[in-house]
Write an enzyme that holds these catalytic residues in place. Structure first.
Site, mmCIF file in Angstrom:
data_model
loop_
_atom_site.group_PDB
_atom_site.id
_atom_site.type_symbol
_atom_site.label_atom_id
_atom_site.label_comp_id
_atom_site.label_asym_id
_atom_site.label_seq_id
_atom_site.Cartn_x
_atom_site.Cartn_y
_atom_site.Cartn_z
ATOM 1 N N ASN A 10 0.874 -1.177 0.000
ATOM 2 C CA ASN A 10 0.000 0.000 0.000
ATOM 3 C C ASN A 10 0.909 1.224 0.000
ATOM 4 O O ASN A 10 1.480 1.578 1.029
ATOM 5 C CB ASN A 10 -0.901 -0.022 1.240
ATOM 6 N N TRP A 11 1.015 1.845 -1.154
ATOM 7 C CA TRP A 11 1.954 2.968 -1.298
ATOM 8 C C TRP A 11 1.388 4.290 -0.775
ATOM 9 O O TRP A 11 2.086 5.305 -0.796
ATOM 10 C CB TRP A 11 2.384 3.107 -2.765
ATOM 11 N N LYS A 12 0.135 4.283 -0.367
ATOM 12 C CA LYS A 12 -0.485 5.505 0.176
ATOM 13 C C LYS A 12 -0.203 6.686 -0.771
ATOM 14 O O LYS A 12 -0.205 6.501 -1.971
ATOM 15 C CB LYS A 12 0.006 5.738 1.612
ATOM 16 N N HIS A 96 -9.446 1.132 4.618
ATOM 17 C CA HIS A 96 -8.184 1.356 5.331
ATOM 18 C C HIS A 96 -8.428 2.341 6.476
ATOM 19 O O HIS A 96 -9.244 3.257 6.345
ATOM 20 C CB HIS A 96 -7.126 1.900 4.361
ATOM 21 N N GLU A 98 -6.886 4.806 7.483
ATOM 22 C CA GLU A 98 -6.719 6.231 7.128
ATOM 23 C C GLU A 98 -7.963 6.756 6.412
ATOM 24 O O GLU A 98 -8.335 7.921 6.563
ATOM 25 C CB GLU A 98 -5.444 6.404 6.279
ATOM 26 N N GLU A 168 -5.472 -4.785 10.419
ATOM 27 C CA GLU A 168 -4.463 -3.761 10.657
ATOM 28 C C GLU A 168 -4.800 -3.004 11.939
ATOM 29 O O GLU A 168 -5.643 -2.078 11.908
ATOM 30 C CB GLU A 168 -4.421 -2.770 9.493
ATOM 31 N N GLY A 174 2.331 2.471 10.801
ATOM 32 C CA GLY A 174 3.275 3.584 10.658
ATOM 33 C C GLY A 174 3.978 3.975 11.952
ATOM 34 O O GLY A 174 4.625 5.019 12.019
ATOM 35 N N SER A 214 3.425 -1.939 10.526
ATOM 36 C CA SER A 214 4.869 -1.938 10.824
ATOM 37 C C SER A 214 5.557 -3.258 10.482
ATOM 38 O O SER A 214 6.469 -3.699 11.194
ATOM 39 C CB SER A 214 5.109 -1.566 12.289
ATOM 40 N N GLY A 235 2.910 -0.880 4.362
ATOM 41 C CA GLY A 235 3.025 0.528 3.994
ATOM 42 C C GLY A 235 4.490 0.890 3.800
ATOM 43 O O GLY A 235 5.095 0.621 2.761
ATOM 44 N N GLY A 236 5.094 1.488 4.841
ATOM 45 C CA GLY A 236 6.441 2.048 4.748
ATOM 46 C C GLY A 236 7.478 1.141 4.093
ATOM 47 O O GLY A 236 8.210 1.575 3.189
HETATM 48 P P1 13P Z 1 3.012 0.495 7.755
HETATM 49 O O1 13P Z 1 3.544 -0.798 7.172
HETATM 50 O O2 13P Z 1 3.777 1.696 7.301
HETATM 51 O O3 13P Z 1 2.844 0.413 9.239
HETATM 52 O O4 13P Z 1 1.539 0.700 7.140
HETATM 53 C C1 13P Z 1 0.651 -0.344 7.193
HETATM 54 C C2 13P Z 1 -0.526 -0.005 6.360
HETATM 55 O O5 13P Z 1 -1.244 0.928 6.654
HETATM 56 C C3 13P Z 1 -0.769 -0.811 5.181
HETATM 57 O O6 13P Z 1 -2.035 -0.583 4.672
#
Ligand code: 13P
Length: 257
Positions: A10-12, A96, A98, A168, A174, A214, A235-236
């Site tokens: 997930n590149w956000k 998600h 967010e 999640e 994050g 994470s 994500g990250g």
């Molecule tokens: P991180 O891996 O950066 O914690 O993000 C997880 C995420 O929100 C994937 O959708």
């Protein structure tokens, strides 16, 4: 039946189309002809078209981070499922945290999105998870139950096997602090139990349940070895070629199914 593990990025709101294209062409070179988990890239809308052109024949899948539930119309800023399909999208992240917390998406609109994605032959990656306060107050199961029952309302059993769930925990996203393997195991078990209240056990067994929050190379092995974890939504660490390819390798070598 052994499930194939999934590693989804997930590149956000990161990476331009050019950056996305060069990332996937490097990943394709690294993984060429190798047996691999199902790998899904979910870039921002602006990259989908270009990345699709560069993914063809690679076996790597494309997903979007959101969708709108109407087929077309005067909905400024929104993107329909038909538009996503035309860009080669097969997976759609829905719900998600967010989207829920920053953009106030609720279970009712997420339910409409789930329906439109399933009805159009795409695969939802439906995200659920509790906040830090929920967990501390021991509300985790109640929150997950509400997200699942309201989110999946009206979704028929015959569609459910074309569905991915991503657990999640909001407090792990994050933050660099992942949920402990035991917490993940217990919660995935709860999710399985909640799904079994809604659908036949045989169907529930086929639903991949991913963990997200994470995930990095340092914790990927202990997390993918957890019973009930069928892959990751990342994500990250999915933004860096070295980290992401290491996680893919770890999942490939350690997933027991
Ligand atoms: P991180 O891996 O950066 O914690 O993000 C997880 C995420 O929100 C994937 O959708």
């Amino acid at each position: 039946m052994i499930k194939k593990p999934i590693v989804a990025a997930n590149w956000k709101m990161y990476k331009t189309p050019q950056e996305g294209v060069s990332f996937v062409s490097e990943i394709c070179n690294l993984l060429l002809d190798k047996e691999k988990p199902t790998i899904i890239f979910c870039p921002s809308f602006t990259s989908l078209f270009y990345m699709n052109e560069n993914l063809s024949d690679s076996g790597i899948e494309l997903g979007s981070q959101n969708v709108y539930f109407e087929p077309e119309g005067a909905f400024t800023g929104e993107t329909s499922v038909g538009m996503l399909k035309a860009c080669g999208v097969r997976y759609v992240i829905i719900g998600h945290s967010e989207r829920r917390h920053i953009f106030n998406e609720n279970n009712t609109s997420l339910n409409k999105k789930l329906h439109v994605v399933l009805d159009n032959g795409l695969v939802p990656i439906f995200c659920i998870g509790e906040t830090f306060d929920d967990r501390n107050a021991r509300y985790t199961k109640m929150v997950l139950k509400e997200q699942l029952t309201k989110g999946l309302d009206g979704v028929k059993g015959q569609l459910i096997d074309r569905m991915v769930i991503a657990y999640e925990p909001v407090w792990a996203i994050g933050t660099g602090v992942n949920a402990e393997p035991k917490q993940v195991e217990d919660t995935h078990l709860q999710i399985n139990g909640l799904l079994a209240e809604l659908y036949a056990t045989e169907l529930v067994k086929q639903i991949p349940i991913l963990y997200g929050g994470s995930v990095k190379p340092e914790n990927a092995k202990e997390l993918i070895e957890v019973e009930g974890v069928d892959g990751f939504l990342i994500g990250g660490a999915s933004l860096k070629l070295e980290l992401f390819s290491k996680i893919i390798e770890i999942v490939k070598n350690n997933y027991k199914g």
